[in-house]
Write an enzyme that holds these catalytic residues in place. Structure first.
Site, short mmCIF file in Angstrom:
data_model
loop_
_atom_site.label_atom_id
_atom_site.label_comp_id
_atom_site.label_asym_id
_atom_site.label_seq_id
_atom_site.Cartn_x
_atom_site.Cartn_y
_atom_site.Cartn_z
N CYS A 166 0.56 -1.59 0.37
CA CYS A 166 0.02 0.30 0.02
C CYS A 166 1.07 1.43 -0.13
CB CYS A 166 -1.24 -0.30 1.26
SG CYS A 166 -1.60 -1.49 1.85
N HIS A 306 -2.18 8.44 6.40
CA HIS A 306 -2.63 6.56 5.58
C HIS A 306 -3.58 6.58 6.08
CE1 HIS A 306 -1.74 3.19 3.41
NE2 HIS A 306 -2.25 2.46 4.77
N GLU A 317 -0.08 5.48 13.64
CA GLU A 317 0.68 6.54 13.15
C GLU A 317 0.01 7.77 13.51
OE1 GLU A 317 -0.87 8.72 8.56
OE2 GLU A 317 -2.19 7.07 8.78
N HIS A 343 -9.15 1.88 -0.11
CA HIS A 343 -8.45 1.19 0.39
C HIS A 343 -7.51 0.85 -1.12
CE1 HIS A 343 -4.03 1.28 1.40
NE2 HIS A 343 -4.60 0.78 2.32
#
Length: 414
Positions: A166, A306, A317, A343
């Site tokens: 990703c 993200h 994160e 996503h």
């Protein structure tokens, strides 16, 4: 004059997403502040616990290429060529007069042509080898994306597709930035592409229970940083950006969205699915991007996170952002756009890069949809529900992938 350290600018955007195809449709989709996620129609998902996806229902490849060429490409490569065509047209890039040897293609994709490989495997098992598409070897490998783009435009410079999960799309933009900055090329088509909505590739993520099962409420299924989040929602999509040396762009009178100022990438070297809980290597990727941009932590006006809507990633994160920005962290708007377009794995970072460029140009940041009740430890300004008008000078965009891959980009106003 040394070519090393040249400024790299973005002059074209080519998004293909569940909320819009092309930059204006993408922007309109963001401004509607509504999710493009729905129930899967591409196949019957009833055998899986998740039935949701960000599907692109209005994509017509023949709007972007000749029908004969479209028939020779699988959906993954169709997306790649179409997104590149959109970006080139948006940039007004004079392909015919470019020095082809100084034009690069850099693409990211987690799964490449896996959906077509799955289909052809079914044909083989049901009817034998004569039922298999003869071009399967040319459509399955991930590099088909960048190769087909290079063929489309005749670019003979460096050509590569990375498959770093990703983080792929962000890394592709970063590597293109490096090539231009170091004087290897003047122009690059860079971004990500993904077409993973087929039973096996979708099911692989369902089996490990990574995806949301909020099947009765698709538009509210993806909810980054929210206490009720239960996994990510898979999507398909693509986005290619035109990157140029600033002098090259100015010489042809190009409109410029922004400057790619810095890029950082690191590896957790820890686990295939779990990020480091303290977010230390994600933080280092951000610091590297800031260092390359010669930017202080206080200069960042917005972070496109993200924000995968998984419990471990959102928490790590957030910790990483605290590590990098310290007391300033809570004063920076942070939002994630995956509740809009889902996503799309390796394409997500490139789509989000385009969002950052448009946000800089147009002075508005999209919200984090569906954030009703921030989880413990999720204590930043996530811009819930409604977007925000704000003049942006520098923004940071994050992407993280399986295997502990971390990548960050800094974009600046011209």
């Amino acid at each position: 004059m040394s070519l090393t350290g040249r400024r790299v600018v973005v002059t074209g955007l080519g998004p293909i997403t569940a909320i819009g195809i092309g930059k204006e449709q993408l922007w309109a989709g963001l401004r509607r502040e509504e999710s493009g996620i729905g129930s899967i129609t591409r196949f019957d998902p009833s055998q899986f616990n998740s039935h949701l996806a960000g599907e692109i229902t209005d994509f017509d490849p023949t709007a972007h290429m000749e029908s004969r060429r479209a028939r020779r490409l699988d959906r993954f490569s169709q997306f790649a060529v179409a997104a590149s065509r959109l970006a080139v047209e948006d940039a007004g890039l004079p392909v015919e007069t470019l020095n082809a040897e100084r034009a690069a293609v850099q693409v990211g994709s987690a799964l490449g042509g896996i959906a077509n490989a799955e289909k052809q495997c079914g044909n083989f098992l049901a009817k034998g080898v004569r039922a298999v598409e003869p071009r399967i070897a040319l459509t399955t490998f991930a590099g088909a994306a960048s190769c087909n783009i290079a063929i489309e435009f005749g670019f003979t410079g460096p050509n590569a597709t990375n498959a770093m999960s990703c983080a792929s799309g962000t890394m592709a933009v970063g590597e293109a930035w490096r090539l231009i900055r170091e004087g290897v090329v003047d122009v690059a088509l860079a971004g990500g592409v993904e077409a993973p909505l087929s039973p096996l590739s979708f099911g692989a993520f369902a089996i490990i229970r990574a995806m949301s099962t909020r099947n009765d409420d698709p538009k509210r299924a993806c909810r980054p940083f929210d206490r009720a989040r239960d996994g990510f929602v898979m999507g398909e999509g693509a986005c290619i950006l035109v990157l140029e040396d600033e002098q090259h762009a100015m010489a042809r009178g190009a409109d410029i969205y922004g400057v790619v100022e810095g890029y950082g990438t690191t590896s957790d070297a820890y686990h295939m699915t779990k990020p480091l809980s303290d977010g230390s290597q994600a933080a280092r990727a951000m610091k590297l991007a800031l260092r390359h941009a010669s930017a202080s932590s206080k200069s960042i006006d917005y972070i496109n996170a993200h924000a995968s809507a998984t419990s471990l990633n959102d928490a790590s994160e957030t910790k990483a952002i605290h590590t990098v920005f310290g007391e300033h962290a809570r004063s920076i708007p942070v939002s994630g756009t995956k509740p809009y377009h889902a996503h799309s794995l390796g394409a997500s970072g490139a789509i989000e890069a385009a969002v950052c460029c448009l946000a800089i140009q147009r002075g508005w940041i999209p919200p984090t949809l569906n954030l009703d009740d921030p989880d413990d430890g999720c204590d930043l300004d996530y811009v819930p529900h409604k977007g925000r008008d704000i003049k942006l000078k520098k923004v940071l965009s994050n992407s993280f992938g399986f295997g502990g891959i971390n990548a960050s980009l800094v974009f600046g106003a011209v």
